[in-house]
Design an enzyme around this catalytic site. Structure first.
Site, PDB file in Angstrom:
ATOM      1  N   LYS A 195       0.890  -1.167   0.000  1.00  7.39           N
ATOM      2  CA  LYS A 195       0.000   0.000   0.000  1.00  7.39           C
ATOM      3  C   LYS A 195       0.925   1.213   0.000  1.00  7.39           C
ATOM      4  O   LYS A 195       1.638   1.471   0.957  1.00  7.39           O
ATOM      5  CB  LYS A 195      -0.891  -0.011   1.261  1.00  7.39           C
ATOM      6  CG  LYS A 195      -2.207   0.716   1.107  1.00  7.39           C
ATOM      7  CD  LYS A 195      -2.096   2.216   0.926  1.00  7.39           C
ATOM      8  CE  LYS A 195      -1.875   2.943   2.236  1.00  7.39           C
ATOM      9  NZ  LYS A 195      -1.618   4.397   2.013  1.00  7.39           N
ATOM     10  N   GLU A 269       8.919   0.249  11.469  1.00  4.98           N
ATOM     11  CA  GLU A 269      10.030   1.207  11.428  1.00  4.98           C
ATOM     12  C   GLU A 269       9.385   2.572  11.587  1.00  4.98           C
ATOM     13  O   GLU A 269       8.698   3.055  10.692  1.00  4.98           O
ATOM     14  CB  GLU A 269      10.777   1.068  10.101  1.00  4.98           C
ATOM     15  CG  GLU A 269      12.198   1.551  10.187  1.00  4.98           C
ATOM     16  CD  GLU A 269      12.320   3.007   9.856  1.00  4.98           C
ATOM     17  OE1 GLU A 269      12.200   3.831  10.804  1.00  4.98           O
ATOM     18  OE2 GLU A 269      12.511   3.339   8.689  1.00  4.98           O
ATOM     19  N   CYS A 304      13.686   9.750   9.199  1.00  5.39           N
ATOM     20  CA  CYS A 304      13.534   9.267  10.574  1.00  5.39           C
ATOM     21  C   CYS A 304      14.877   9.213  11.285  1.00  5.39           C
ATOM     22  O   CYS A 304      14.925   9.169  12.495  1.00  5.39           O
ATOM     23  CB  CYS A 304      12.836   7.913  10.586  1.00  5.39           C
ATOM     24  SG  CYS A 304      13.459   6.818   9.336  1.00  5.39           S
ATOM     25  N   GLU A 406       9.454  14.384  17.029  1.00  2.00           N
ATOM     26  CA  GLU A 406       9.985  14.302  15.675  1.00  2.00           C
ATOM     27  C   GLU A 406       9.341  15.413  14.841  1.00  2.00           C
ATOM     28  O   GLU A 406       8.116  15.479  14.729  1.00  2.00           O
ATOM     29  CB  GLU A 406       9.664  12.938  15.064  1.00  2.00           C
ATOM     30  CG  GLU A 406      10.182  12.797  13.657  1.00  2.00           C
ATOM     31  CD  GLU A 406      10.038  11.378  13.103  1.00  2.00           C
ATOM     32  OE1 GLU A 406       8.908  10.861  13.071  1.00  2.00           O
ATOM     33  OE2 GLU A 406      11.062  10.799  12.705  1.00  2.00           O
TER      34      GLU A 406
HETATM   35  P1  NAI Z   1       1.502   7.901   8.537  1.00  2.00           P
HETATM   36  O1  NAI Z   1       2.059   6.978   9.557  1.00  2.00           O
HETATM   37  O2  NAI Z   1       0.120   8.405   8.687  1.00  2.00           O
HETATM   38  O3  NAI Z   1       1.588   7.205   7.084  1.00  2.00           O
HETATM   39  C1  NAI Z   1       2.456   6.150   6.729  1.00  2.00           C
HETATM   40  C2  NAI Z   1       1.683   5.113   5.920  1.00  2.00           C
HETATM   41  O4  NAI Z   1       0.684   4.530   6.751  1.00  2.00           O
HETATM   42  C3  NAI Z   1       0.943   5.684   4.713  1.00  2.00           C
HETATM   43  O5  NAI Z   1       1.007   4.753   3.646  1.00  2.00           O
HETATM   44  C4  NAI Z   1      -0.476   5.802   5.211  1.00  2.00           C
HETATM   45  O6  NAI Z   1      -1.445   5.764   4.192  1.00  2.00           O
HETATM   46  C5  NAI Z   1      -0.579   4.578   6.091  1.00  2.00           C
HETATM   47  N1  NAI Z   1      -1.649   4.636   7.095  1.00  2.00           N
HETATM   48  C6  NAI Z   1      -2.151   5.732   7.719  1.00  2.00           C
HETATM   49  N2  NAI Z   1      -3.130   5.364   8.567  1.00  2.00           N
HETATM   50  C7  NAI Z   1      -3.251   4.018   8.494  1.00  2.00           C
HETATM   51  C8  NAI Z   1      -4.087   3.047   9.146  1.00  2.00           C
HETATM   52  N3  NAI Z   1      -5.002   3.395  10.033  1.00  2.00           N
HETATM   53  N4  NAI Z   1      -3.909   1.746   8.833  1.00  2.00           N
HETATM   54  C9  NAI Z   1      -2.986   1.361   7.932  1.00  2.00           C
HETATM   55  N5  NAI Z   1      -2.185   2.229   7.288  1.00  2.00           N
HETATM   56  C10 NAI Z   1      -2.307   3.547   7.560  1.00  2.00           C
HETATM   57  O7  NAI Z   1       2.531   9.117   8.404  1.00  2.00           O
HETATM   58  P2  NAI Z   1       2.274  10.566   7.749  1.00  2.00           P
HETATM   59  O8  NAI Z   1       0.911  11.046   8.125  1.00  2.00           O
HETATM   60  O9  NAI Z   1       2.606  10.463   6.320  1.00  2.00           O
HETATM   61  O10 NAI Z   1       3.386  11.438   8.483  1.00  2.00           O
HETATM   62  C11 NAI Z   1       3.196  11.861   9.830  1.00  2.00           C
HETATM   63  C12 NAI Z   1       4.491  11.817  10.601  1.00  2.00           C
HETATM   64  O11 NAI Z   1       4.939  10.472  10.709  1.00  2.00           O
HETATM   65  C13 NAI Z   1       5.657  12.558   9.968  1.00  2.00           C
HETATM   66  O12 NAI Z   1       5.635  13.912  10.272  1.00  2.00           O
HETATM   67  C14 NAI Z   1       6.824  11.848  10.599  1.00  2.00           C
HETATM   68  O13 NAI Z   1       7.050  12.367  11.884  1.00  2.00           O
HETATM   69  C15 NAI Z   1       6.355  10.410  10.732  1.00  2.00           C
HETATM   70  N6  NAI Z   1       6.848   9.582   9.606  1.00  2.00           N
HETATM   71  C16 NAI Z   1       7.916   8.749   9.815  1.00  2.00           C
HETATM   72  C17 NAI Z   1       8.443   8.035   8.756  1.00  2.00           C
HETATM   73  C18 NAI Z   1       9.614   7.130   8.922  1.00  2.00           C
HETATM   74  O14 NAI Z   1      10.436   7.013   8.021  1.00  2.00           O
HETATM   75  N7  NAI Z   1       9.740   6.403  10.013  1.00  2.00           N
HETATM   76  C19 NAI Z   1       7.906   8.140   7.403  1.00  2.00           C
HETATM   77  C20 NAI Z   1       6.737   8.997   7.301  1.00  2.00           C
HETATM   78  C21 NAI Z   1       6.263   9.682   8.374  1.00  2.00           C
END
Ligand code: NAI
Ligand code: MG
Length: 504
Positions: A195, A269, A304, A406
Site C-alpha cells: 500500500k 520502522e 527518521c 519528531e
Molecule cells: P503515517 O504513519 O500516517 O503514514 C504512513 C503510511 O501509513 C501511509 O502509507 C499511510 O497511508 C498509512 N496509514 C495511515 N493510517 C493508516 C491506518 N489506520 N492503517 C494502515 N495504514 C495507515 O505518516 P504521515 O501522516 O505520512 O506522516 C506523519 C508523521 O509520521 C511525519 O511527520 C513523521 O514524523 C512520521 N513519519 C515517519 C516516517 C519514517 O520514516 N519512520 C515516514 C513517514 C512519516
C-alpha cells in the site's frame, strides 16, 4: 481473474516525467496488470514544488485490497516452490531492469515528492537497485540446521515463507523503504501487496510495473489509497500473514494492534529524534559536513534518522554552530529537477503546516537563538512551492516540543555540553531510539558511548543513510524488528519448521 481493462505505459525508460506520471495515473497493479480501482475513483497527485496536479492515483478500498490479496495468495504456492536461488536470480534481474530506469525513476520521484534530483532522488533510485541485487544474491542463504536429537533420528529445520505479506510504506524515501521490504519478502518465497503512501504513489508503481515484467503475475501487487480506507483493510485481511510498516508511531501502534488481533508478526520502522554528539577533538570540517548530511538537509530533514538534536562540546560550540549555518546557507534551494539544486521542497501542505508550527513555536520561545539558512527561490514558477528555510535553534529548553518530538522537517536543535556522562544521559532522554552518531578521535570515548547509546544504529565519524547488509531498525518507540540484512530476511519473512525422520 480481473474484469477491468489493463492499462499500458511506456516500455522504454523515459525522461518525460510529466508524461510518465499521466500514463501511470489512476492505477493499482494487481495480478500482473495495471488496473483502475473497482470503484473507478481516483485522487490527485501534486508536485509540491509548483502546486500543480501531475496525475492521479487509484483510490483503493477494501474491494481492491481483496482483489490484490486474492491474487497474491493464488500466486504464492508456486512462487514458494520455485528454487530459492531462482527466485533470487529473478530479483537480481529486476535490479538490472531498474538500473536502466534510474534516471527515469529519479525524475518521477522528484516530480511527486519535491526531493532534489542530484542530491536525493537519483541516489534513492540507485539504492533501490543495490538493495534488490543484495537480497537477490541471498536466495541460497535460506538455509536450515541439523539438530542433534537422538542417534536414529535426523532432525532438521527448514525456512519457509509466511505467505502473503502486506507492506505499508511512507512518502519520504518510498522507493528505498519499499525495496527493503519487498526484496527480502519475495526472495524468501512470500508474495506481497504494497500500500503506497498517498503523497507519493507513482514512482513506486513504476517500480512495481517494471518488476512485474520479470516476476510471475500476482507475486508483487500494489495499491494506492488512504490509510484508514486502504491500509487498514490490508492489515486485517485474513490471508495477509505478515505486515511490515514504515511511518508514524501513532499509525504503527494501530497496525500492531490489528496484527496482534490476528496473531501475525509485524515489523515497524517508526520515527526518530536522533542525537549527534560532537567532541572538541573531532576533525572539525569533516564533522560540519557530517552534520549537514546527518540532518538530511538535502531532504528537507524528512528522515527518521535526521540528526535533529546536535550536542557539541562547549569549547567548539560557537564555532561549530557558525560553521554549520554557513555551510547550510551556501546550499541552493530550488526546482527539484534542476541539477544545481541542493534542497527541494517538503512533501505536502499538511507537513508544511506541521513543520512551520514547530518553527513558530521555537521562535516564540524566550531566549532561543535561531538561524534561518539558505534562501527561498524567487522563480515565479515556484511561488507556490512548499519550500522551508533550514532552521538551526540554540538554547532551547530540553522540555521544548522541538527537542522532544519528531519534526520531520529542516529543523535542528544544537546544545553545548561539558561532560560525556551528562551528554549520554541527555541523548538517551528520548522516547525514540533509532540512530545516533558520535564524532571524536578518541576511540575509548567513542566506543564506550556507542555501546551505551539507546539506538538501533550508532555511527562514529560518519552518518550514512540505510545501506543493504547493515541491520537497520530502532528500539523504544522507534520500532520493532530490523530490516536490510540477511538476518532480517530470515527472522521477519520466514518461519522455521522442524522436520524429523526416525530411521531406527
Ligand atoms: P503515517 O504513519 O500516517 O503514514 C504512513 C503510511 O501509513 C501511509 O502509507 C499511510 O497511508 C498509512 N496509514 C495511515 N493510517 C493508516 C491506518 N489506520 N492503517 C494502515 N495504514 C495507515 O505518516 P504521515 O501522516 O505520512 O506522516 C506523519 C508523521 O509520521 C511525519 O511527520 C513523521 O514524523 C512520521 N513519519 C515517519 C516516517 C519514517 O520514516 N519512520 C515516514 C513517514 C512519516
Ligand atoms: Mg498520517
Amino acid at each position: 481473474m480481473l474484469d477491468q481493462p489493463a492499462i499500458s505505459v511506456p516500455q522504454a525508460p523515459t525522461l518525460a516525467e510529466g508524461a510518465l506520471a499521466r500514463a501511470l495515473s489512476g492505477c493499482h497493479l494487481i495480478g500482473g496488470r495495471l488496473v483502475p480501482s473497482r470503484s473507478g475513483a481516483t485522487f490527485p497527485v501534486v508536485n509540491p514544488a509548483t502546486g500543480e496536479q501531475v496525475g492521479t492515483a487509484a483510490l483503493g478500498d477494501a474491494a481492491d485490497v481483496a482483489a490484490a490479496v486474492d491474487n497474491a495468495a493464488a500466486a504464492q504456492p508456486a512462487w514458494a516452490r520455485m528454487a530459492s536461488r531462482k527466485r533470487g536470480a529473478l530479483v537480481v534481474q529486476c535490479a538490472a531492469l531498474i538500473r536502466g530506469h534510474v534516471e527515469e525513476l529519479a525524475r518521477l520521484i522528484a516530480l511527486e515528492t519535491g526531493k532534489a534530483l542530484r542530491t536525493e532522488s537519483r541516489v534513492e533510485a540507485q539504492n533501490v537497485a543495490d538493495i534488490l541485487e543484495f537480497f537477490g544474491g541471498l536466495g541460497g542463504e535460506l538455509k536450515g540446521e541439523t539438530v542433534p536429537f537422538a542417534p536414529d533420528v535426523l532432525s532438521v529445520t527448514v525456512r519457509e515463507p509466511l505467505g502473503v505479506v502486506g507492506a505499508i510504506i511512507p512518502w519520504n524515501v518510498p522507493m528505498l523503504l519499499m525495496a527493503l521490504k519487498i526484496a527480502p519478502a519475495l526472495v524468501a518465497g512470500n508474495t506481497v501487496v504494497v500500500k503506497s503512501a498517498e503523497e507519493a504513489p507513482l514512482a513506486v508503481l513504476r517500480i512495481c510495473e517494471l518488476m512485474n515484467r520479470v516476476l510471475p503475475p500476482g507475486c508483487f501487487n500494489m495499491l494506492s489509497g488512504f490509510g484508514p480506507e486502504c491500509g487498514a483493510p490490508l492489515v486485517v485481511h485474513p490471508l495477509v500473514r505478515k505486515v511490515t510498516f514504515t511511518g508514524s508511531v501513532e499509525v504503527g501502534k494501530i497496525v500492531a494492534r490489528a496484527a496482534s488481533d490476528k496473531l501475525i508478526p509485524v515489523t515497524l520502522e517508526l520515527g526518530g529524534k536522533s542525537p549527534m554528539i560532537v567532541f572538541a577533538d573531532c576533525d572539525f570540517e569533516r564533522t560540519v559536513t557530517g552534520a549537514v548530511t546527518s540532518m538530511r538537509f538535502t531532504r528537507q530533514g524528512q528522515s527518521c534518522t535526521a540528526a535533529s538534536r546536535i550536542y557539541v562540546e562547549r569549547p567548539i560550540f560557537d564555532r561549530f554552530v557558525a560553521a554549520l549555518a554557513d555551510r547550510v546557507d551556501a546550499m541552493v534551494m530550488g526546482d527539484p529537477l534542476d541539477e544545481k539544486t541542493d534542497i527541494g521542497t517538503v512533501i505536502s501542505r499538511d507537513q508544511f503546516a506541521k513543520v512551520q508550527g514547530f518553527i513558530d513555536e521555537g521562535r516564540a520561545t524566550a531566549g532561543v537563538g535561531v538561524l534561518a539558512c539558505s534562501r527561498i527561490p524567487d522563480d515565479p514558477g515556484l511561488k507556490k512551492g512548499l519550500f522551508i528555510q533550514p532552521h538551526i535553534f540554540t538554547n532551547l529548553p530540553a522540555s521544548s516540543r522541538l527537542v522532544q518530538q519528531e519534526i520531520f522537517g529542516p529543523v535542528t536543535c544544537v546544545f553545548p555540553f561539558d561532560d560525556a556522562e551528562a551528554v549520554l544521559a541527555e541523548a538517551n532522554d528520548s522516547e525514540y531510539g533509532l540512530a545516533a552518531s558520535l564524532w571524536t578521535n578518541n576511540l575509548r570515548i567513542g566506543l564506550d558511548l556507542a555501546h551505551r547509546l539507546q539506538a538501533g544504529l550508532v555511527q562514529i565519524n560518519q552518518n550514512l543513510v540505510v545501506q543493504a547488509n547493515l541491520s537497520y531498525g530502532g528500539v523504544k518507540s522507534s520500532g520493532l524488528g530490523k530490516e536490510a540484512s540477511l538476518e532480517a530476511m530470515l527472522e521477519h519473512f520466514t518461519h522455521k519448521k522442524t522436520i524429523m525422520v526416525n530411521y531406527g
